[in-house]
Write a protein that holds these residues in place. Sequence first.
Motif, PDB file in Angstrom:
ATOM      1  N   TRP A  18      25.879  80.038 124.369  1.00 34.65           N
ATOM      2  CA  TRP A  18      24.429  79.888 124.293  1.00 34.65           C
ATOM      3  C   TRP A  18      23.790  81.068 123.569  1.00 34.65           C
ATOM      4  N   ALA A  19      24.215  82.276 123.886  1.00 38.22           N
ATOM      5  CA  ALA A  19      23.634  83.460 123.233  1.00 38.22           C
ATOM      6  C   ALA A  19      23.806  83.389 121.717  1.00 38.22           C
ATOM      7  N   PHE A  20      24.988  83.000 121.261  1.00 39.29           N
ATOM      8  CA  PHE A  20      25.225  82.912 119.828  1.00 39.29           C
ATOM      9  C   PHE A  20      24.444  81.751 119.216  1.00 39.29           C
ATOM     10  N   MET A  21      24.552  80.587 119.824  1.00 36.28           N
ATOM     11  CA  MET A  21      23.910  79.400 119.261  1.00 36.28           C
ATOM     12  C   MET A  21      22.387  79.542 119.207  1.00 36.28           C
ATOM     13  N   SER A  22      21.810  80.227 120.161  1.00 30.11           N
ATOM     14  CA  SER A  22      20.350  80.320 120.220  1.00 30.11           C
ATOM     15  C   SER A  22      19.776  81.442 119.359  1.00 30.11           C
ATOM     16  N   THR A  23      20.610  82.366 118.907  1.00 32.31           N
ATOM     17  CA  THR A  23      20.080  83.496 118.141  1.00 32.31           C
ATOM     18  C   THR A  23      20.699  83.669 116.757  1.00 32.31           C
ATOM     19  N   GLU A  24      21.963  83.290 116.585  1.00 36.19           N
ATOM     20  CA  GLU A  24      22.651  83.591 115.331  1.00 36.19           C
ATOM     21  C   GLU A  24      23.080  82.380 114.517  1.00 36.19           C
ATOM     22  N   ALA A  25      23.239  81.247 115.136  1.00 36.88           N
ATOM     23  CA  ALA A  25      23.769  80.071 114.447  1.00 36.88           C
ATOM     24  C   ALA A  25      22.671  79.365 113.665  1.00 36.88           C
ATOM     25  N   TYR A  26      22.668  79.517 112.350  1.00 35.85           N
ATOM     26  CA  TYR A  26      21.637  78.850 111.541  1.00 35.85           C
ATOM     27  C   TYR A  26      21.693  77.339 111.743  1.00 35.85           C
ATOM     28  N   TRP A  27      22.858  76.837 112.068  1.00 38.88           N
ATOM     29  CA  TRP A  27      23.046  75.394 112.202  1.00 38.88           C
ATOM     30  C   TRP A  27      22.673  74.859 113.579  1.00 38.88           C
ATOM     31  N   GLY A  28      22.422  75.725 114.547  1.00 39.93           N
ATOM     32  CA  GLY A  28      22.233  75.209 115.884  1.00 39.93           C
ATOM     33  C   GLY A  28      21.102  75.783 116.699  1.00 39.93           C
ATOM     34  N   ARG A  29      20.244  76.580 116.091  1.00 39.23           N
ATOM     35  CA  ARG A  29      19.167  77.205 116.873  1.00 39.23           C
ATOM     36  C   ARG A  29      18.126  76.207 117.355  1.00 39.23           C
ATOM     37  N   GLY A 134      20.887  63.819 110.595  1.00 41.47           N
ATOM     38  CA  GLY A 134      20.151  63.793 111.857  1.00 41.47           C
ATOM     39  C   GLY A 134      18.664  63.994 111.628  1.00 41.47           C
ATOM     40  N   ARG A 135      17.880  63.665 112.615  1.00 44.45           N
ATOM     41  CA  ARG A 135      16.431  63.767 112.485  1.00 44.45           C
ATOM     42  C   ARG A 135      15.880  65.102 112.974  1.00 44.45           C
ATOM     43  N   HIS A 136      16.733  65.927 113.554  1.00 40.61           N
ATOM     44  CA  HIS A 136      16.262  67.236 114.026  1.00 40.61           C
ATOM     45  C   HIS A 136      15.910  68.124 112.823  1.00 40.61           C
ATOM     46  N   ILE A 137      15.098  69.083 113.049  1.00 41.16           N
ATOM     47  CA  ILE A 137      14.708  70.023 112.001  1.00 41.16           C
ATOM     48  C   ILE A 137      15.271  71.385 112.368  1.00 41.16           C
ATOM     49  N   PRO A 138      16.209  71.919 111.578  1.00 43.32           N
ATOM     50  CA  PRO A 138      16.791  73.222 111.889  1.00 43.32           C
ATOM     51  C   PRO A 138      15.735  74.322 111.894  1.00 43.32           C
ATOM     52  N   VAL A 139      15.981  75.351 112.678  1.00 41.42           N
ATOM     53  CA  VAL A 139      15.076  76.497 112.747  1.00 41.42           C
ATOM     54  C   VAL A 139      14.981  77.171 111.391  1.00 41.42           C
ATOM     55  N   SER A 140      16.115  77.367 110.752  1.00 44.28           N
ATOM     56  CA  SER A 140      16.114  77.910 109.395  1.00 44.28           C
ATOM     57  C   SER A 140      17.173  77.167 108.608  1.00 44.28           C
ATOM     58  N   LYS A 141      16.913  77.008 107.356  1.00 45.09           N
ATOM     59  CA  LYS A 141      17.817  76.243 106.518  1.00 45.09           C
ATOM     60  C   LYS A 141      18.280  77.125 105.372  1.00 45.09           C
ATOM     61  N   PRO A 142      19.601  77.335 105.233  1.00 39.77           N
ATOM     62  CA  PRO A 142      20.084  78.135 104.114  1.00 39.77           C
ATOM     63  C   PRO A 142      19.870  77.394 102.800  1.00 39.77           C
ATOM     64  N   GLU A 143      19.900  78.137 101.738  1.00 36.76           N
ATOM     65  CA  GLU A 143      19.784  77.534 100.414  1.00 36.76           C
ATOM     66  C   GLU A 143      20.914  76.533 100.206  1.00 36.76           C
ATOM     67  N   PRO A 144      20.635  75.379  99.617  1.00 36.15           N
ATOM     68  CA  PRO A 144      21.708  74.396  99.394  1.00 36.15           C
ATOM     69  C   PRO A 144      22.721  74.929  98.393  1.00 36.15           C
ATOM     70  N   ARG A 145      23.955  74.551  98.595  1.00 35.15           N
ATOM     71  CA  ARG A 145      25.030  74.948  97.675  1.00 35.15           C
ATOM     72  C   ARG A 145      24.935  74.079  96.434  1.00 35.15           C
ATOM     73  N   ARG A 146      25.035  74.687  95.303  1.00 35.37           N
ATOM     74  CA  ARG A 146      24.951  73.947  94.043  1.00 35.37           C
ATOM     75  C   ARG A 146      26.337  73.496  93.569  1.00 35.37           C
ATOM     76  N   SER A 147      27.371  74.202  93.993  1.00 32.80           N
ATOM     77  CA  SER A 147      28.714  73.819  93.590  1.00 32.80           C
ATOM     78  C   SER A 147      29.688  74.175  94.696  1.00 32.80           C
ATOM     79  N   TRP A 148      30.804  73.551  94.665  1.00 29.93           N
ATOM     80  CA  TRP A 148      31.855  73.772  95.643  1.00 29.93           C
ATOM     81  C   TRP A 148      32.869  74.686  94.998  1.00 29.93           C
ATOM     82  N   HIS A 149      33.187  75.792  95.640  1.00 30.59           N
ATOM     83  CA  HIS A 149      34.145  76.755  95.066  1.00 30.59           C
ATOM     84  C   HIS A 149      35.559  76.278  95.324  1.00 30.59           C
ATOM     85  N   ARG A 150      36.337  76.225  94.279  1.00 27.53           N
ATOM     86  CA  ARG A 150      37.758  75.777  94.399  1.00 27.53           C
ATOM     87  C   ARG A 150      38.681  76.932  94.179  1.00 27.53           C
TER      88      ARG A 150
END
Length: 150
Positions: A18-29, A134-150
């Motif tokens: 919970w501590a990590f997800m609520s404060t550090e996880a951009y994907w789950g706050r 999903g219909r939820h709105i993340p607390v913060s959203k990182p910049e979208p990736r423009r390419s996939w690194h191979r």
Amino acid sequence: MDYELDDDPTRIDADVVWAFMSTEAYWGRWRNRTQVELQLANSWRVVGAYRMDTGAMVGFSRAVSDGVALAYLADVFVLADARGSGIGKALIRTMVDEGPGVEFRWILHTADAHGLYQRFGFREPDATCLERPGRHIPVSKPEPRRSWHR
């Protein structure tokens, strides 16, 4: 390594998750504590990383699955003071390459660490994959990736 990995769900420290997800996880706050605990309770498999000397949990991953052919890797994290020790790699390896899901098709969503996941066979989706976000709105959203690194 001064850490051990264990997939015993009773050993998971929900307070650490919970501590990590609520404060550090951009994907789950956006989740609240009740939702995080529900996800823990309903996960198909959880893997924790623990300090050998104290038993304190320093890393975590979970998966949801049908138990036969498909699994979704979620909420992989390592606490800041334990990073750089190979724990993230060990968590992923334990989850996807060791244990009951080794033959499954694995899916995950991530805005970072693509190189790490590629080491374990993850790649861009093929033409057979569609997604309804999903219909939820993340607390913060990182910049979208423009390419996939191979």
